[in-house]
Design an enzyme around this catalytic site. Structure first.
Site, mmCIF file in Angstrom:
data_model
loop_
_atom_site.group_PDB
_atom_site.id
_atom_site.type_symbol
_atom_site.label_atom_id
_atom_site.label_comp_id
_atom_site.label_asym_id
_atom_site.label_seq_id
_atom_site.Cartn_x
_atom_site.Cartn_y
_atom_site.Cartn_z
ATOM 1 N N LYS A 188 0.843 -1.205 0.000
ATOM 2 C CA LYS A 188 0.000 0.000 0.000
ATOM 3 C C LYS A 188 0.882 1.260 0.000
ATOM 4 C CE LYS A 188 -3.468 -2.813 0.032
ATOM 5 N NZ LYS A 188 -4.343 -3.326 1.058
HETATM 6 C C1 LIG Z 1 -5.315 -4.469 1.415
HETATM 7 C C2 LIG Z 1 -6.757 -4.261 1.542
HETATM 8 C C3 LIG Z 1 -7.480 -4.601 2.696
HETATM 9 C C4 LIG Z 1 -6.879 -5.386 3.820
HETATM 10 O O1 LIG Z 1 -5.761 -4.782 4.345
HETATM 11 P P1 LIG Z 1 -4.899 -5.565 5.427
HETATM 12 O O2 LIG Z 1 -4.166 -4.458 6.126
HETATM 13 O O3 LIG Z 1 -3.980 -6.457 4.633
HETATM 14 O O4 LIG Z 1 -5.800 -6.313 6.308
HETATM 15 C C5 LIG Z 1 -8.817 -4.260 2.770
HETATM 16 N N1 LIG Z 1 -9.438 -3.651 1.750
HETATM 17 C C6 LIG Z 1 -8.791 -3.338 0.611
HETATM 18 C C7 LIG Z 1 -9.539 -2.640 -0.478
HETATM 19 C C8 LIG Z 1 -7.443 -3.648 0.462
HETATM 20 O O5 LIG Z 1 -6.809 -3.385 -0.681
#
Ligand SMILES: *Cc1c(COP(=O)(O)O)cnc(C)c1O
Length: 379
Positions: A188
């Site tokens: 991210k």
């Molecule tokens: C990555 C992601 C999540 C989950 O994130 P984590 O921190 O890995 O639990 C939830 N929603 C979206 C849209 C994502 O891309």
């Protein structure tokens, strides 16, 4: 392999983590609160609560808004499964609203139609989870207006959109929602290894989130039922979880936050370069909506022969990916009654979608290699 996304860690990040490792607090110490205050200030929200993942934060957010087995949660099919699973954790029914083919986000027009139909038969959702897909903010104000009209609570899944702006305000300000969720997974925009955050402007929601993060336990005397029995005393008021982030992670988050604008700027530069370099190719390029400043988490193009292009680029060492397989087509959701054809816009988009590598640490040379491999694949 050039990955589709990855973290960018520097010496200062390493120093910040080591400093916490040598301190008294590895978890539940002062760094968590510093990170929370810094993120809340950056987003213009009153409160921020860290979690060990965005998935945990989504679950706690649903619980804080009292989602239960009799309730419904709606989200977009073009997302990671976690946006829908949070509803299932609460035993709520999950349903989807098809996307807009241009923004690839939940379509406010489809939402209006679906809400109207649901209101007629008394099957309105309790919670709506719009997702800022690829870092591009949804039509947040329109969605909020509809939600308000029908008495639906809104949790923004802004896992892709740390640093994005909508109508001149930071995503995370919760101007148009009850709660906003960020993810700090390494692919991210900025990372804490694993980690997530929930932001809100509501004091009661804030205290529920804090309690749910840590077993449902509170130590604040004013919240206790009955007498405080002494300095050691705490009460478990509800069933919570261990969803805490460590101070080690928060130190990395604080350090990364200092470079958030640098990360965002480099992503924008690379996006502008892609736009130029790919202009003559028979592919649909992503664009930025009016009044939106995308965080550019993902660079998603659409092309025909997607499977062949994917294989060709992978073989050339380019870590292309696909975001997303529509959630309702996952076997788990098919078992709940969903089928191909339920959300045709998301399905048509999926059949042509290809995510090209994009991350703050990507060099121009790496990007040129991606473009060359794509040209080759398409020829
Ligand atoms: C990555 C992601 C999540 C989950 O994130 P984590 O921190 O890995 O639990 C939830 N929603 C979206 C849209 C994502 O891309």
């Amino acid at each position: 392999m050039i990955p589709y996304g990855r973290q960018l860690i520097d010496e200062e990040d390493v120093r910040a983590v080591v400093e916490v490792l040598q301190s008294d607090w590895l978890t539940q110490g002062p760094t968590i609160e510093r990170f929370e205050r810094a993120m809340a200030a950056r987003c213009g929200a009153r409160y921020a609560v860290t979690f060990n993942s965005a998935t945990s934060a989504l679950h706690a957010a649903c619980l804080a808004l009292e989602l239960g087995p009799e309730d419904r949660l709606w989200t977009t099919p073009n997302t990671f499964v976690a946006s829908a699973n949070c509803g299932r954790y609460c035993s709520a029914a999950v349903d989807f609203v098809d996307i807009d083919p241009l923004t690839l986000n939940l379509s406010p027009t489809n939402l209006a139609t679906k809400l109207e139909a649901a209101a007629r038969v008394g099957s309105l959702p309790k919670i709506l989870v719009p997702v800022h897909f690829a870092g591009q903010p949804c039509a947040t104000a329109e969605i909020a207006e509809l939600a308000q009209r029908y008495g639906v609570r809104v949790i923004e899944d802004a896992s892709h959109a740390v640093g994005a702006e909508y109508a001149g305000k930071a995503v995370g300000s919760c101007t148009h929602s009850d709660i906003t969720i960020f993810s700090f997974h390494p692919v991210k925009i900025m990372t804490t290894g694993e980690g997530g955050m929930a932001l809100t402007n509501d004091a009661e929601t804030y205290s529920r989130l804090l309690s749910l993060r840590s077993h449902g336990i509170i130590r604040d005397v004013t919240q206790m039922r009955g007498a405080n029995e002494g300095g050691w005393y705490y009460q478990q008021l509800e069933l919570g979880y261990n969803y805490r982030m460590t101070d080690i992670q928060a130190a990395l988050g604080l350090s990364q936050l200092k470079r958030l604008d640098v990360f965002l700027e480099r992503r924008r530069e690379l996006v502008a370069r892609y736009r130029q370099l790919l202009a003559d190719l028979p592919v649909v390029l992503p664009s930025e909506g009016e009044g939106c400043r995308s965080a550019w988490h993902l660079y998603v193009i659409q092309c025909s022969q997607r499977a062949a292009v994917y294989e060709h680029m992978r073989a050339a060492g380019i870590g292309v990916n696909v975001h997303y397989i529509p959630v309702h087509l996952q076997p788990y959701y098919r078992d709940l009654g969903f089928a191909p054809g339920d959300f045709p816009v998301a399905e048509a988009y999926y059949s042509r979608a290809l995510t090209l590598p994009l991350y703050a640490g990507m060099t121009d040379d790496q990007q040129d290699a991606v473009v060359a491999a794509l040209r080759d694949a398409l020829s």
